[in-house]
Design a protein around this motif. Structure first.
Motif, PDB file in Angstrom:
ATOM      1  N   ILE A 240      21.824  69.745 -26.013  1.00 16.19           N
ATOM      2  CA  ILE A 240      21.424  68.367 -26.047  1.00 16.19           C
ATOM      3  C   ILE A 240      22.396  67.769 -25.112  1.00 16.19           C
ATOM      4  O   ILE A 240      23.646  67.600 -25.308  1.00 16.19           O
ATOM      5  N   PRO A 241      22.026  66.676 -24.294  1.00 16.28           N
ATOM      6  CA  PRO A 241      22.694  65.938 -23.507  1.00 16.28           C
ATOM      7  C   PRO A 241      23.786  64.794 -24.609  1.00 16.28           C
ATOM      8  O   PRO A 241      23.329  64.340 -25.474  1.00 16.28           O
ATOM      9  N   GLU A 248      27.861  63.003 -18.762  1.00 19.00           N
ATOM     10  CA  GLU A 248      26.623  63.470 -18.342  1.00 19.00           C
ATOM     11  C   GLU A 248      26.533  65.168 -18.029  1.00 19.00           C
ATOM     12  O   GLU A 248      25.065  65.574 -18.248  1.00 19.00           O
ATOM     13  N   SER A 249      27.665  65.665 -17.619  1.00 13.29           N
ATOM     14  CA  SER A 249      27.189  67.046 -17.427  1.00 13.29           C
ATOM     15  C   SER A 249      27.606  67.918 -18.682  1.00 13.29           C
ATOM     16  O   SER A 249      27.862  69.339 -18.378  1.00 13.29           O
ATOM     17  N   LYS A 250      27.809  67.451 -19.644  1.00 13.97           N
ATOM     18  CA  LYS A 250      28.026  68.127 -20.881  1.00 13.97           C
ATOM     19  C   LYS A 250      26.983  68.117 -21.973  1.00 13.97           C
ATOM     20  O   LYS A 250      26.493  67.099 -21.943  1.00 13.97           O
ATOM     21  N   VAL A 251      27.254  69.119 -22.811  1.00  9.07           N
ATOM     22  CA  VAL A 251      26.026  69.111 -23.892  1.00  9.07           C
ATOM     23  C   VAL A 251      26.540  69.367 -25.108  1.00  9.07           C
ATOM     24  O   VAL A 251      28.010  69.562 -25.275  1.00  9.07           O
ATOM     25  N   PHE A 252      26.013  68.977 -26.406  1.00  9.91           N
ATOM     26  CA  PHE A 252      26.655  69.309 -27.512  1.00  9.91           C
ATOM     27  C   PHE A 252      26.863  70.887 -28.004  1.00  9.91           C
ATOM     28  O   PHE A 252      25.983  71.708 -27.606  1.00  9.91           O
ATOM     29  N   TYR A 253      28.058  70.913 -28.577  1.00  8.03           N
ATOM     30  CA  TYR A 253      28.203  72.420 -28.906  1.00  8.03           C
ATOM     31  C   TYR A 253      27.379  72.866 -29.917  1.00  8.03           C
ATOM     32  O   TYR A 253      26.978  72.067 -30.817  1.00  8.03           O
ATOM     33  N   VAL A 254      26.836  74.049 -29.697  1.00  6.39           N
ATOM     34  CA  VAL A 254      25.554  74.611 -30.600  1.00  6.39           C
ATOM     35  C   VAL A 254      25.944  74.699 -32.080  1.00  6.39           C
ATOM     36  O   VAL A 254      25.173  74.359 -33.125  1.00  6.39           O
TER      37      VAL A 254
END
Length: 800
Positions: A240-241, A248-254
């Protein structure tokens, strides 16, 4: 009457679930079916957990996109759960637009309230791939054991937990380029800042919600050790952005977004069935934003406890919204397989697809899982026990009662159940027999209902088999095959009471064995409904009905019909539903699903042959001369050749039921499997003083039974007497090292292979001494990760 919102741990999508994984979705299924039968308004949601590194790397390995991989395994999961007749109201997934909206919304609320922190950290960057590398995207040489293909998060060879920057000769797992260390920023949730709100909520909820003991212990240990800020962002594409400039190049930790999946999956359901966005929002909020009228019951394994009792509630509390939060946590221990442990990565155990293809009925699997559910301690699945429990309890007890009673009515009363009320009989013996059966049923109904209200599923289930045993004894003692002609009134009363008792057992058993119970009740011409089996294909094609609007037909049995003594008139075409499993079949199943266990078995056979060929003095049971020879070897040399020590963490402590001075300690020793040791520490430590402690254990010490429980090793400690003459014990500490880290002497080779098992005589032939707070063997220091093992309280003494 509060509504029941029920969730089970979201299974990770990139593999097939085994029986140990299935416990949670099945447990929540039983509880939700009970709630529907009891008349509670109920919503049960679950789904596949799909984002994260594991999915991205697995997709890369299989030459698929993450979406293709998730679609493939989600369908497998859904098919398996449908085969097990699990009545989800919705089985969804976390890779949906709804998940993005809800997760980003909670994040923005946390940020608005000041609970999001930004920190710069050093991280490996691949210039070829032009990206920062998540830990599993880095491979290299383990700094602990020298293994050349260690992952960036953990060495698979020695089990040591790692940071990617600790690896020697690191390389990008995608392109093999050597990455460089660069500084990057990540976002953290401020758990310490939320702690005051959380502690107040936890203290109230854990009491009112009657949390399981293991859930409470683990939660309290987390708080005692101090909550830390926890990273919620990762350098991945599949996720998830993060809605923040510069990220912008990272997502949320699962781990952050996965529990939010419970909320978004419910939203997906209401988006499908509500008819309009406005109605969907209203219906969804009535479950997840109404804690005064909704109780949230969550079913998880113990390895997921902190995420559900600490982190997820803290995220909701920190958001400032009035979310429906955890009420009751039903957390189980581990289900182990034969002599080892279920393992998805190694393919050990029975998987959902295996169960479906085995030819064994789904309700037989359900029976064994719930009869053996690991509620208070780890449980063991063995094929021998599976056969014995199935044959003796499901078939020999419950199945026998149903078959003998209903067949008797069909054969000797032409299928008509005699309309006899034994309580109105003029005979005292008949009134007493009737009262005994009805009282036994009433007590079982009361006890099972009380247990099920708090999801004590195994004990409630076993109550049904105790009642069945009472009924079987009544049938045997009443001898209806004789009484039918010699004492017709007694025979008619007996079979009538047994028919109603069977009806009651089947109502209570329906949440556990839905197909079996429905089949038995159909012999009486009765129907029962406790939930609609979720059909993914019907949802996909738009033909699935609204599960929350279903109204069972008039006359459908429910919990309120328990104890009723009217409505049964006849028995039609009864048949045997399950047949016993013989030894040959049992052995065939064991061999079929042995997997890597067969390799261990073959290895053991070879080792036994070699051991038998050795001279008697070298065998495990040593002679006095052999022991003296061990003592003649210098202690440090003996230690380096034969004695294996390693670090471990105490994850559970309980008193030995038959020994007042012994504790039973469950350890995480880095192996991936739990380990049990016993120690005589009751006079010196309280349970909470031991829980969470990092210790040193004798790893290869021969197991021994102590008052009926096997202890696999021994923890190391020193003892001393204070100025007042009181004796104390100090445990050797290893808090700076991960569980499973080898403990070695200075100058020794940590990778040297030592015997799998040694006798106590060998162990004690290498005494350990404390000198100026440091631990020595024959003048050489004991080390963990290059750091000397020290004591805080004991200046000079010995270790044992």
């Amino acid at each position: 009457m509060k509504r029941k919102l029920i969730t089970s741990a979201l299974p990770y999508v990139n593999n097939i679930p085994h029986l140990g994984n299935l416990i949670q979705v099945l447990s929540a299924d039983v509880y939700s079916r009970f709630c529907r039968l009891k008349g509670y308004e109920t919503l049960y949601v679950c789904g596949t957990d799909e984002y994260g590194t594991a999915t991205e790397t697995r997709a890369q390995e299989e030459g698929k996109t993450p979406r293709e991989l998730c679609d493939y395994y989600h369908a497998i999961h859904s098919d398996i759960y449908q085969w097990f007749h699990i009545a989800f109201d919705h089985f969804g997934r976390t890779s949906t637009p709804q998940q993005t909206v809800v997760t980003q919304g909670i994040f923005e609320d946390l940020e608005h309230n000041g609970y999001i922190k930004e920190h710069a950290i050093d991280q490996l960057f691949c210039s070829s791939c032009n990206r920062f590398l998540a830990d599993r995207y880095v491979r290299g040489v383990c700094p602990s054991c020298g293994y050349e293909d260690a992952r960036g998060d953990q060495c698979e060879h020695c089990g040591k937990l790692l940071d990617p920057t600790e690896l020697k000769s690191p390389r990008c797992s995608s392109c093999s380029t050597t990455p460089e260390v660069r500084t990057t920023s990540h976002l953290y949730i401020d758990l310490p800042g939320i702690l005051p709100k959380y502690e107040k909520w936890m203290k109230e909820t854990s009491v009112s919600g009657q949390w399981a003991k293991n859930a409470l212990q683990m939660t309290q240990a987390w708080i005692r050790d101090g909550l830390q800020e926890r990273a919620i962002t990762r350098d991945l594409k599949w996720g998830i952005p993060v809605p923040r400039e510069g990220f912008e190049s990272k997502v949320f930790y699962v781990w952050f977004d996965a529990p939010i999946g419970y909320i978004s999956i419910a939203r997906c359901l209401f988006d499908r069935i509500s008819g309009s966005p406005e109605n969907s929002e209203k219906e969804w909020a009535s479950w997840w934003l109404d804690p005064d009228n909704v109780e949230l019951f969550q079913f998880i394994g113990k390895d997921n406890i902190p995420f559900h009792t600490v982190i997820f509630p803290s995220s909701l509390l920190g958001s400032g919204k009035n979310w429906t939060k955890l009420h009751h946590m039903s957390s189980t221990e581990y289900l182990n397989y034969e002599s080892g442990k279920f393992s998805k990565s190694k393919g050990i155990g029975v998987f959902g697809s295996d169960a479906r293809e085995s030819g064994i009925h789904a309700d037989i699997w359900r029976f064994y899982i719930f009869y053996n559910r690991p509620e208070k301690a780890d449980a063991q699945f063995t094929w021998k026990d599976f056969q014995e429990k199935m044959n003796s309890e499901l078939i020999g007890n419950l199945g026998n009662l149903v078959n003998r009673t209903l067949t008797f009515v069909a054969r000797y009363y032409e299928g008509r159940i005699p309309a006899r009320d034994g309580l109105t009989s003029e005979r005292k013996d008949i009134r007493e027999m009737t009262a005994h059966l009805r009282d036994s049923t009433a007590k079982t109904v009361k006890r099972a209902t009380e247990l099920l209200e708090w999801a004590e599923l195994r004990e409630a289930f076993r109550e049904l088999f105790l009642l069945s045993s009472v009924a079987n004894k009544a049938f045997q003692d009443g001898e209806p095959w004789k009484a039918r002609t010699e004492d017709p009134e007694k025979a008619e009363v007996l079979v009538t009471e047994l028919c109603y008792l069977i009806k009651d057992i089947m109502i209570m058993a329906h949440p556990y064995l839905p197909q079996f119970a429905s089949k038995v009740l159909s012999f009486f011409g009765k129907e029962i409904w406790s939930g609609q089996v979720f059909d993914e294909k019907a949802v996909d094609y738009g033909s699935a009905p609204n599960p929350l609007s279903f109204v069972p037909p008039e006359g459908t049995l429910s919990w309120k019909d328990l104890g009723s003594r009217d409505g049964l008139a006849s028995v039609s075409s009864p048949e045997i539903i399950f047949k016993p499993m013989d030894d040959k079949t049992t052995n065939e199943f064991r061999d079929r699903y042995a997997g890597s266990q067969q390799e261990r078995k073959d290895k053991k056979v070879e080792e036994d042959k070699k051991e038998q060929a050795k001279p008697a003095a070298k065998k495990e049971e040593k002679t006095d001369t052999a022991v003296k020879n061990e003592a003649a070897v210098p202690a440090d040399a003996l230690f380096n050749e034969k004695i294996a020590l390693k670090t471990a963490k105490i994850v559970k402590v309980e008193r030995h039921p038959d020994a007042e001075k012994l504790y039973i300690e469950t350890l995480d020793d880095g192996s991936g499997a739990e380990r049990i040791i016993l120690s005589g520490l009751v006079p010196y430590f309280k349970e909470e003083e031991l829980l969470g402690r990092s210790i040193i254990i004798a790893d290869n010490l021969k197991p021994r039974k102590m008052r009926g429980i096997e202890s696999r090793g021994m923890l190391l400690a020193g003892d001393y007497t204070d100025a007042e003459g009181v004796e104390h014990v100090e445990l050797l500490d290893s808090s700076w090292a991960a569980p499973g880290t080898p403990v070695v002497l200075e100058g020794a080779d940590p990778s040297f292979k030592k015997p799998d098992v040694i006798d106590a005589d060998v162990f004690f032939a290498a005494p350990m001494n404390i000198i100026e707070h440091e631990v020595f063997i024959n003048g050489k220091k004991l080390l963990i990760d290059g750091k000397t093992v020290k004591t805080s309280l004991i200046k000079t003494g010995s270790v044992s």
